[in-house]
Design a protein around this motif. Structure first.
Motif, PDB file in Angstrom:
ATOM      1  N   SER A  35       0.735  -1.206  -0.249  1.00 22.91           N
ATOM      2  CA  SER A  35      -0.049  -0.087  -0.071  1.00 22.91           C
ATOM      3  C   SER A  35       0.989   1.407   0.053  1.00 22.91           C
ATOM      4  O   SER A  35       0.433   2.540  -0.341  1.00 22.91           O
ATOM      5  CB  SER A  35      -1.009   0.012   1.350  1.00 22.91           C
ATOM      6  N   THR A  36       2.022   1.247   0.336  1.00 20.22           N
ATOM      7  CA  THR A  36       3.080   2.412   0.275  1.00 20.22           C
ATOM      8  C   THR A  36       3.530   2.690  -1.055  1.00 20.22           C
ATOM      9  O   THR A  36       3.511   3.805  -1.388  1.00 20.22           O
ATOM     10  CB  THR A  36       4.266   1.947   1.197  1.00 20.22           C
ATOM     11  N   SER A  37       3.815   1.702  -1.864  1.00 23.45           N
ATOM     12  CA  SER A  37       4.592   2.061  -3.099  1.00 23.45           C
ATOM     13  C   SER A  37       4.385   1.082  -4.205  1.00 23.45           C
ATOM     14  O   SER A  37       4.632  -0.027  -3.891  1.00 23.45           O
ATOM     15  CB  SER A  37       6.110   2.410  -3.087  1.00 23.45           C
ATOM     16  N   LYS A  38       4.175   1.295  -5.262  1.00 26.45           N
ATOM     17  CA  LYS A  38       4.067   0.375  -6.652  1.00 26.45           C
ATOM     18  C   LYS A  38       5.481  -0.098  -6.712  1.00 26.45           C
ATOM     19  O   LYS A  38       5.571  -1.217  -7.285  1.00 26.45           O
ATOM     20  CB  LYS A  38       3.574   1.055  -7.564  1.00 26.45           C
ATOM     21  N   PHE A  39       6.480   0.619  -6.358  1.00 23.08           N
ATOM     22  CA  PHE A  39       7.833   0.293  -6.778  1.00 23.08           C
ATOM     23  C   PHE A  39       8.277  -1.042  -5.792  1.00 23.08           C
ATOM     24  O   PHE A  39       9.436  -1.676  -6.053  1.00 23.08           O
ATOM     25  CB  PHE A  39       8.777   1.124  -6.645  1.00 23.08           C
ATOM     26  N   PHE A  40       7.435  -1.377  -4.737  1.00 22.72           N
ATOM     27  CA  PHE A  40       7.791  -2.556  -4.064  1.00 22.72           C
ATOM     28  C   PHE A  40       7.318  -4.000  -5.075  1.00 22.72           C
ATOM     29  O   PHE A  40       8.235  -4.693  -5.306  1.00 22.72           O
ATOM     30  CB  PHE A  40       6.821  -2.788  -3.015  1.00 22.72           C
ATOM     31  N   GLY A  41       6.304  -4.034  -5.782  1.00 23.02           N
ATOM     32  CA  GLY A  41       6.050  -4.766  -6.600  1.00 23.02           C
ATOM     33  C   GLY A  41       6.858  -4.807  -7.895  1.00 23.02           C
ATOM     34  O   GLY A  41       7.184  -5.743  -8.575  1.00 23.02           O
ATOM     35  N   GLY A  42       7.288  -3.245  -8.261  1.00 22.20           N
ATOM     36  CA  GLY A  42       7.963  -3.323  -9.341  1.00 22.20           C
ATOM     37  C   GLY A  42       9.360  -4.104  -9.279  1.00 22.20           C
ATOM     38  O   GLY A  42      10.080  -4.442 -10.158  1.00 22.20           O
ATOM     39  N   THR A  43       9.970  -3.900  -7.903  1.00 28.05           N
ATOM     40  CA  THR A  43      11.384  -4.433  -7.706  1.00 28.05           C
ATOM     41  C   THR A  43      11.306  -5.947  -7.710  1.00 28.05           C
ATOM     42  O   THR A  43      12.294  -6.659  -8.154  1.00 28.05           O
ATOM     43  CB  THR A  43      11.769  -3.949  -6.351  1.00 28.05           C
ATOM     44  N   ILE A  44      10.097  -6.384  -7.591  1.00 31.64           N
ATOM     45  CA  ILE A  44      10.066  -8.003  -7.474  1.00 31.64           C
ATOM     46  C   ILE A  44       9.917  -8.286  -9.022  1.00 31.64           C
ATOM     47  O   ILE A  44      10.325  -9.381  -9.303  1.00 31.64           O
ATOM     48  CB  ILE A  44       8.603  -8.390  -6.688  1.00 31.64           C
ATOM     49  N   ALA A  45       9.300  -7.533  -9.702  1.00 26.96           N
ATOM     50  CA  ALA A  45       9.243  -7.778 -11.185  1.00 26.96           C
ATOM     51  C   ALA A  45      10.588  -7.972 -11.806  1.00 26.96           C
ATOM     52  O   ALA A  45      10.917  -8.851 -12.851  1.00 26.96           O
ATOM     53  CB  ALA A  45       8.503  -6.811 -11.884  1.00 26.96           C
ATOM     54  N   LYS A  46      11.171  -6.995 -11.262  1.00 28.61           N
ATOM     55  CA  LYS A  46      12.669  -6.945 -11.865  1.00 28.61           C
ATOM     56  C   LYS A  46      13.420  -8.097 -11.411  1.00 28.61           C
ATOM     57  O   LYS A  46      14.424  -8.753 -12.173  1.00 28.61           O
ATOM     58  CB  LYS A  46      13.570  -5.520 -11.102  1.00 28.61           C
ATOM     59  N   HIS A  47      13.299  -8.451 -10.177  1.00 30.82           N
ATOM     60  CA  HIS A  47      13.913  -9.990  -9.949  1.00 30.82           C
ATOM     61  C   HIS A  47      13.498 -11.096 -10.620  1.00 30.82           C
ATOM     62  O   HIS A  47      14.216 -11.978 -10.823  1.00 30.82           O
ATOM     63  CB  HIS A  47      13.500 -10.127  -8.131  1.00 30.82           C
ATOM     64  N   ILE A  48      12.145 -11.222 -10.995  1.00 26.45           N
ATOM     65  CA  ILE A  48      11.494 -12.217 -11.674  1.00 26.45           C
ATOM     66  C   ILE A  48      12.336 -12.174 -13.025  1.00 26.45           C
ATOM     67  O   ILE A  48      12.648 -13.471 -13.494  1.00 26.45           O
ATOM     68  CB  ILE A  48      10.078 -12.145 -11.874  1.00 26.45           C
ATOM     69  N   LEU A  84       9.006  -3.501 -18.335  1.00 24.81           N
ATOM     70  CA  LEU A  84      10.595  -3.964 -18.343  1.00 24.81           C
ATOM     71  C   LEU A  84      10.694  -5.157 -19.499  1.00 24.81           C
ATOM     72  O   LEU A  84      11.836  -5.077 -20.220  1.00 24.81           O
ATOM     73  CB  LEU A  84      11.191  -4.391 -17.096  1.00 24.81           C
ATOM     74  N   ARG A  85       9.586  -6.071 -19.530  1.00 29.30           N
ATOM     75  CA  ARG A  85      10.003  -7.379 -20.426  1.00 29.30           C
ATOM     76  C   ARG A  85       8.702  -7.715 -20.831  1.00 29.30           C
ATOM     77  O   ARG A  85       8.055  -8.585 -20.279  1.00 29.30           O
ATOM     78  CB  ARG A  85      10.712  -8.320 -19.578  1.00 29.30           C
TER      79      ARG A  85
END
Length: 330
Positions: A35-48, A84-85
């Motif tokens: 709930s704090t930032s979309k970039f939390f999920g974004g960082t997981i996407a980068k890791h995936i 990103l991909r």
């Protein structure tokens, strides 16, 4: 009844706290990293993407969130994968484990509104229903929501109405208390079964979980209630547990050593347990922010950076929350 049964009813019973949709964030009872930032999920996407590139995760593997609530986290992952991909959005399989039909409907509706037919979402009620070759599992604040037993100097808690009495002898609880050097506190129930279910659901996977707690058990009770951003220690004098029952969140600090042992007993390799700050920076959250800065005006960048600071600053979520990572190889 045993305290774990009481807590289970509080959170997951017929009228339990998590059986219906609840607002999270400013309008709810508490904040989460999602709930704090979309970039939390974004960082997981980068890791995936990095897992696919290194060959550990198949490009047609499963991305599975456990305990998705509204579905924001997995949706954020999908949004950043598209940026990103984009090819992976059509080859990966997206799954949510959610036991409650009402929440499944909320998640389906949100994904339909967000992505139309571009992202195909599959639901299962438990990990035991999922069987795949290659997977990445993600969960945010799940282990603190497992029911627990309360332990105090050799006795476990019993609940009569909403009154707690420590007068039950339970060999399993006593064994866990001795193992984690506790003479009082919470003993989580269900980690072992959960780890076994995950180990059986995919032949090869990585599991990443974010939660608050420490590797070593706390020396005292941490059980507490969250209601409208107010925190109530469970044993606070004159606390009206009956009024709060089922209408507020009840939680405790996770003993990550217990989670680690449960997964290792299930044949899954423990990789690391590090502060959220360390994990997000290592996975590239600051690189994503640099990309953002190049593509938006300064005002938007500064707004998003303030949110990201909430995730990584040591005095905010960065140190208190931990990331645990496990891997199983085929």
């Amino acid at each position: 009844m045993k305290f774990s049964e009481y807590m289970g009813e509080w959170l997951y019973g017929k009228n339990g706290y998590y059986t219906t949709y609840k607002n999270i964030g400013k309008a709810g009872d508490f904040y989460t990293a999602v709930s704090t930032s979309k970039f939390f999920g974004g960082t997981i996407a980068k890791h995936i993407i990095s897992l696919v590139d290194e060959g550990f995760l198949a490009s047609d593997g499963v991305i599975c969130e456990i305990g998705a609530h509204h579905g924001y986290f997995l949706a954020d992952v999908c949004e950043f994968l598209y940026t990103l991909r984009p090819k992976l959005l059509s080859t990966l399989n997206f799954v949510i484990i959610e036991r409650f039909d009402a929440l499944q409907e909320q998640q389906r509706n949100y994904f339909q509104e967000s992505f139309g037919d571009v992202v195909k979402l599959t639901h299962y009620k438990s990990l035991s229903e999922l069987h795949c070759q290659s997977a990445f599992f993600i969960a945010n604040e799940i282990f603190d929501a497992f029911p627990c037993e309360l332990y105090f100097k050799g006795n476990s808690a019993r609940v009569d109405g909403h009154t707690i009495s420590f007068d039950v002898k339970d060999d399993w609880v006593n064994e866990k208390a001795a193992k984690y050097h506790k003479d009082r506190g919470e003993i989580a129930v269900g980690y072992e079964e959960f780890a076994k279910e995950m180990a059986s659901s995919a032949k090869q996977f990585e599991f990443m979980s974010f939660d608050y707690g420490e590797m070593q058990a706390r020396p005292d009770f941490s059980l507490r209630i969250y209601a409208k951003h107010e925190v109530y220690p469970f044993f606070e004098d004159n606390l009206d547990r009956e009024a709060l029952f089922g209408t507020s969140d009840i939680t405790y600090d996770v003993t990550f050593g217990h989670v680690k042992d449960a997964y290792e007993e299930a044949g899954v390799k423990f990789i690391e347990c590090v502060p959220q700050m360390v994990s997000l920076i290592d996975m590239g959250i600051l690189e994503l922010m640099e990309m953002l800065q190049k593509n938006v005006d300064e005002k938007i960048y500064k707004q998003e950076m303030e949110k990201v600071k909430m995730l990584i600053m040591p005095n905010l979520m960065g140190e208190r929350f931990k990331m645990m990572k496990f891997r199983k190889n085929s």
